[in-house]
Motif scaffolding. Structure first.
Motif, PDB file in Angstrom:
ATOM      1  N   LEU A 183       0.803  -1.222   0.000  1.00  0.00           N
ATOM      2  CA  LEU A 183       0.000   0.000   0.000  1.00  0.00           C
ATOM      3  C   LEU A 183       0.840   1.279   0.000  1.00  0.00           C
ATOM      4  N   ALA A 184       1.814   1.351   0.903  1.00  0.00           N
ATOM      5  CA  ALA A 184       2.604   2.584   1.018  1.00  0.00           C
ATOM      6  C   ALA A 184       3.588   2.731  -0.143  1.00  0.00           C
ATOM      7  N   ALA A 196       2.779   4.097   5.911  1.00  0.00           N
ATOM      8  CA  ALA A 196       1.394   3.728   6.205  1.00  0.00           C
ATOM      9  C   ALA A 196       0.521   4.267   5.079  1.00  0.00           C
ATOM     10  N   PHE A 197      -0.740   3.848   5.065  1.00  0.00           N
ATOM     11  CA  PHE A 197      -1.656   4.171   3.963  1.00  0.00           C
ATOM     12  C   PHE A 197      -2.973   4.625   4.554  1.00  0.00           C
ATOM     13  N   ILE A 244      -5.744   2.797  10.382  1.00  0.00           N
ATOM     14  CA  ILE A 244      -4.555   2.918   9.549  1.00  0.00           C
ATOM     15  C   ILE A 244      -3.400   2.113  10.140  1.00  0.00           C
ATOM     16  N   GLY A 245      -3.089   0.979   9.511  1.00  0.00           N
ATOM     17  CA  GLY A 245      -2.022   0.107   9.979  1.00  0.00           C
ATOM     18  C   GLY A 245      -0.660   0.773   9.910  1.00  0.00           C
ATOM     19  N   ASN A 246       0.180   0.510  10.898  1.00  0.00           N
ATOM     20  CA  ASN A 246       1.529   1.085  11.036  1.00  0.00           C
ATOM     21  C   ASN A 246       1.510   2.561  11.431  1.00  0.00           C
ATOM     22  N   ALA A 247       0.331   3.147  11.584  1.00  0.00           N
ATOM     23  CA  ALA A 247       0.234   4.607  11.726  1.00  0.00           C
ATOM     24  C   ALA A 247       0.953   5.144  12.951  1.00  0.00           C
ATOM     25  N   THR A 248       0.993   4.376  14.028  1.00  0.00           N
ATOM     26  CA  THR A 248       1.550   4.912  15.275  1.00  0.00           C
ATOM     27  C   THR A 248       3.065   5.056  15.235  1.00  0.00           C
TER      28      THR A 248
END
Length: 361
Positions: free
Chosen positions: A73-74, A102-103, A138-142
């Motif tokens: 995605l990213a 992230a995406f 949003i996955g990986n966002a943190t």
């Protein structure tokens, strides 16, 4: 995955934390951005990428999801929609996991309706863009260094993409808690408050949602493979359990009803693998269409639910304990079932293709 992830995965899943120590080990494998040509990427086949997604998900779906967000995605957004300068700037670093991405597409009130209903807005002011709105799940966002944010232009109404740095003024993220699935994935609620983004960080070739859809089509195939991996992991653990678990003086694998469950699971799994194999062939031949990816995703995610349910069933009460390595697959299958297009949305995409009529609202 067997040596580095399996021994620690239940602990991290239980704590809803991410095992950052595995990132350098993933980088050493040189598999990120596997199918992209140039920019330090391997340039391998989509079939190989699909098998990798399956093998990761066979041990843990969360790690496969982390990888899919980063590599698919990213990086995919930049590879498909970025300028040559943007590709040169970001892709080599992301390929080596020196930059995590992230995406950001889904919003608190907008999931399936993203194509026409995004409420996050962008407006150009000189050499900058001002973004306002929220993104959810949003996955990986943190912990991402950069985030691909999709927003609707207030002036022309079209969807545009932006590379937003985590340190950009007006950017904030909050970790989502209390999930029952994909607990290792660090999903975030992103809030953009007059967030300033330079024009050079706008994805130069993302001019409408059709461009966003190109990224989603490419990654949806990977999610179908991920579903296969989730089902395979549950099946393999259940099969091993039935061989060693004894009741009435003999292994439960020797009972007819247990064998029926195992055969049903293997039948589903074989059909899913075959479908995904053909899907990746089409992708490698440049023949992949939206309906192909959607058919694979909807079928595999549905069959995965059945496989993990049977895996839990043959394990009896032990099936709900993490230590037996099936409960996690049961929970994670529910996330696969919904993300990257729900069953209903993917069904309508396929239905439109085979009938010529759109049943979308």
């Amino acid at each position: 995955m067997e040596k580095e992830v399996k021994p620690i995965v239940n602990e991290y899943w239980n704590r809803a934390e991410f095992p950052f120590e595995i990132i350098p080990k993933l980088a050493e494998l040189n598999i990120c951005g596997l199918t992209y040509k140039g920019y330090g990427c391997p340039g391998k086949s989509n079939l190989m990428e699909g098998i990798l997604a399956m093998e990761m998900a066979r041990i843990d779906t969360s790690i496969s999801t982390f990888f899919g967000v980063q590599s698919g995605l990213a990086m995919g957004s930049i590879y498909l929609c970025g300028s040559e300068e943007q590709k040169q700037q970001w892709l080599p670093l992301m390929q080596q996991f020196k930059i995590i991405g992230a995406f950001g597409l889904t919003e608190p009130e907008v999931g399936s309706a993203a194509a026409g209903g995004l409420t996050t807005t962008c407006k150009r002011q000189g050499d900058k863009w001002i973004l306002n709105g929220q993104k959810k799940w949003i996955g990986n966002a943190t912990f991402a260094d950069i985030l691909i944010i999709w927003a609707r232009d207030e002036d022309d109404g079209e969807v545009k993409g932006f590379i937003v740095n985590k340190d950009n003024p007006g950017f904030a993220v909050e970790k989502m808690k209390d999930k029952m699935a994909l607990r290792i994935v660090q999903n975030g609620l992103i809030t953009l408050t007059n967030c300033e983004v330079e024009e050079v960080d706008r994805l130069q070739n993302a001019n409408s949602f059709k461009d966003t859809a190109k990224v989603l089509q490419m990654t949806r195939a990977g999610v179908a493979w991920q579903a296969v991996g989730c089902a395979r992991g549950a099946y393999e653990n259940a099969l091993e359990y039935t061989r060693t678990r004894k009741q009435f003086g003999k292994p439960i694998a020797s009972f007819q009803l247990i064998q029926n469950h195992l055969v049903e699971m293997l039948s589903n799994l074989t059909a899913m693998q075959t479908l995904c194999f053909r899907l990746s062939q089409l992708q490698d031949q440049g023949l992949l269409k939206d309906e192909h990816a959607s058919l694979a995703k909807v079928f595999c995610s549905l069959r995965t639910r059945d496989v993990v349910s049977r895996a839990r069933e043959v394990m009896g009460g032990n099936g709900i304990l993490l230590e037996y390595n099936v409960a996690r697959f049961v929970a994670d299958a529910e996330a696969i079932y919904s993300y990257e297009g729900t069953k209903e949305i993917n069904t309508l995409i396929v239905g439109r293709a085979i009938t010529g009529f759109s049943a979308f609202v």
